[in-house]
Design an enzyme around this catalytic site. Structure first.
Site, PDB file in Angstrom:
ATOM      1  N   ARG A  48      73.345  76.221 -42.717  1.00  0.00           N
ATOM      2  CA  ARG A  48      72.432  76.529 -41.613  1.00  0.00           C
ATOM      3  C   ARG A  48      71.325  75.478 -41.581  1.00  0.00           C
ATOM      4  O   ARG A  48      70.939  75.014 -40.531  1.00  0.00           O
ATOM      5  CB  ARG A  48      71.832  77.948 -41.758  1.00  0.00           C
ATOM      6  N   TYR A 100      68.987  76.768 -14.131  1.00  0.00           N
ATOM      7  CA  TYR A 100      70.149  77.500 -14.607  1.00  0.00           C
ATOM      8  C   TYR A 100      69.793  78.992 -14.766  1.00  0.00           C
ATOM      9  O   TYR A 100      68.741  79.326 -15.306  1.00  0.00           O
ATOM     10  CB  TYR A 100      70.578  76.901 -15.945  1.00  0.00           C
ATOM     11  N   ASP A 172      65.802  69.562 -18.973  1.00  0.00           N
ATOM     12  CA  ASP A 172      67.206  69.924 -19.174  1.00  0.00           C
ATOM     13  C   ASP A 172      68.042  68.838 -18.497  1.00  0.00           C
ATOM     14  O   ASP A 172      68.051  68.719 -17.271  1.00  0.00           O
ATOM     15  CB  ASP A 172      67.477  71.302 -18.554  1.00  0.00           C
ATOM     16  N   LYS A 197      79.018  71.235 -21.417  1.00  0.00           N
ATOM     17  CA  LYS A 197      79.380  70.653 -20.127  1.00  0.00           C
ATOM     18  C   LYS A 197      79.922  69.225 -20.308  1.00  0.00           C
ATOM     19  O   LYS A 197      80.953  69.062 -20.915  1.00  0.00           O
ATOM     20  CB  LYS A 197      78.178  70.731 -19.186  1.00  0.00           C
TER      21      LYS A 197
HETATM   22  C1  LIG Z   1      75.297  75.814 -18.962  1.00  0.00           C
HETATM   23  C2  LIG Z   1      73.889  75.403 -18.851  1.00  0.00           C
HETATM   24  C3  LIG Z   1      72.923  75.864 -19.756  1.00  0.00           C
HETATM   25  C4  LIG Z   1      73.253  76.859 -20.847  1.00  0.00           C
HETATM   26  O1  LIG Z   1      74.113  76.322 -21.791  1.00  0.00           O
HETATM   27  P1  LIG Z   1      75.219  77.186 -22.600  1.00  0.00           P
HETATM   28  O2  LIG Z   1      75.906  76.149 -23.395  1.00  0.00           O
HETATM   29  O3  LIG Z   1      76.077  77.862 -21.585  1.00  0.00           O
HETATM   30  O4  LIG Z   1      74.463  78.172 -23.419  1.00  0.00           O
HETATM   31  C5  LIG Z   1      71.631  75.402 -19.616  1.00  0.00           C
HETATM   32  N1  LIG Z   1      71.292  74.543 -18.645  1.00  0.00           N
HETATM   33  C6  LIG Z   1      72.187  74.087 -17.748  1.00  0.00           C
HETATM   34  C7  LIG Z   1      71.753  73.147 -16.691  1.00  0.00           C
HETATM   35  C8  LIG Z   1      73.513  74.509 -17.819  1.00  0.00           C
HETATM   36  O5  LIG Z   1      74.393  74.066 -16.912  1.00  0.00           O
END
Ligand SMILES: *Cc1c(COP(=O)(O)O)cnc(C)c1O
Length: 386
Positions: A48, A100, A172, A197
């Protein structure tokens, strides 16, 4: 030797395995590490706290984002959770008005209960950002292009405002990845990714990443990462490293396909509106061009009244109806009922996430096939008259 981005994707962070010469970082599938004597570790204690495979990914994202420190988490939201844990009761965040849905949910239903609040601001309007700043505000949280309307925020300008006021800027960067946009270089303090993604890129693993420049901020985040425990497993760390190796070639194709599809959608008489910062008449076009190396491959659009969006989704043959984005395969989603369902209808309406809005994650298939699929699904979704 200082490497350019396309080389860093393959050789950044930890390049292979020192011990054996393996060109890939091995999957260190272990929870703990032998200590040679009391207080004598070989640098690893417990997975961890630290794991060599995760560490390689953490160093890699730091390199790619032009940061100094990286952290890997079990999901994008685990990353966001850890970053939000920097704040205390009474603190407030300014948040982009289309973010998101899960980010909204954790702010609204989790952190708000701990006394950490948010206010929603159109961060593409710099005056609104300035006006929203007060004593309580500790950070500005931006997505650019934002989800799902692809609104572009001038990161450098917001960073200047944040810096002048002593606030943190969190970006983000999931939609563009460091291949197309590097927010730390534009003045942001913290970059967040859903590695699920484009970075992973193959819709086969869930992960989250953070990169920062500042040592003190990094230390606080490492402390929280270990204290909260939402770390990325070794196998998933390996998968994300593998995904990142092809990020450049994938993104080039993603963007090329998206640009073609966006242009085609604009000329299609069934479409009332196309949101894509790569289109010259898009309100974010100039800033997008200034701050990123491409417009990305997310497109949103609305069908005209005469078309039924539900049957559009039902008619798609090649493009998959699914949440998520950034994989090699093209996906279509309905933000109002899927990714952004956590946002109350009232706020959705305010920011323009209509029920007829369709979001495309353009994959790397042949663009002709994708256009063919969209064309037949649109044609088959004309409402019956009378
Ligand atoms: C999918 C997504 C998240 C969250 O990520 P997870 O891996 O699904 O927890 C946060 N910000 C954006 C822009 C996303 O597309």
């Amino acid at each position: 030797m200082s490497l350019k981005l396309n080389s860093l994707l393959i050789h950044g962070g930890t390049d292979g395995d020192e011990t054996t010469g393996a060109v890939n970082v091995p999957v260190y599938q272990t929870s703990t590490y032998k200590q040679d004597g009391l207080g004598q570790t070989r640098g690893w204690e417990y997975s961890r706290t630290g794991n060599p495979t995760r560490d390689a990914l953490e160093k890699l994202i730091a390199d790619l984002e032009q940061g100094e420190y990286g952290l890997a988490f079990a999901s994008g939201l685990a990353a966001i959770n850890t970053v939000l844990s920097l704040f205390h009761e009474g603190d407030q965040l300014i948040v982009s008005d289309n973010i998101y849905g899960g980010t909204f949910r954790i702010l609204d239903n989790v952190f708000k209960n701990f006394g950490i609040t948010y206010k929603i601001v159109n961060t593409s309007n710099l005056d609104s950002v300035k006006e929203a700043i007060d004593e309580k505000v500790k950070a500005i949280y931006v997505e650019s292009p934002a989800n799902p309307l692809l609104t572009v925020t001038d990161i450098e300008a917001v960073a200047k405002i944040a810096k002048a006021e002593g606030k943190l800027l969190i970006v983000d960067n999931t939609f563009l990845t460091p291949y197309l946009q590097r927010p730390l270089a534009l003045g942001a303090d913290i970059v967040i990714h859903s590695g699920t993604k484009y970075l992973g890129g193959h819709s086969d693993t869930v992960s989250g990443l953070v990169a920062v420049k500042d040592k003190e901020l990094a230390d606080r985040l490492y402390y929280l990462q270990n204290a909260i425990g939402g770390v990325l497993a070794p196998w998933d760390s390996f998968l994300v490293i593998r995904g990142i190796k092809t990020l450049g070639v994938r993104m080039d194709r993603h963007v090329k396909n998206a640009e073609r599809i966006a242009k085609w959608l604009v000329t299609n008489p069934a479409i009332s509106r196309v949101y894509y910062p790569g289109l010259e008449n898009d309100p974010g076009y100039e800033i997008q061009k200034k701050q990123a190396d491409g417009p990305g491959a997310m497109i949103s659009f609305e069908l005209k009244e005469e078309y039924d969006y539900k049957s559009f989704f039902a008619q798609l043959k090649l493009i998959t109806l699914a949440e998520s984005l950034g994989g090699v395969e093209s996906l279509a989603c309905h933000p109002a009922s899927m990714t952004h369902a956590a946002i109350p209808a009232e706020i959705r309406k305010q920011v323009g996430i209509t029920d007829g809005l369709i979001r495309l994650s353009v994959g790397i298939e042949d663009a002709d096939d994708l256009i063919e699929d969209l064309k037949q699904a649109i044609e088959a979704s004309v409402k019956e008259v009378g």
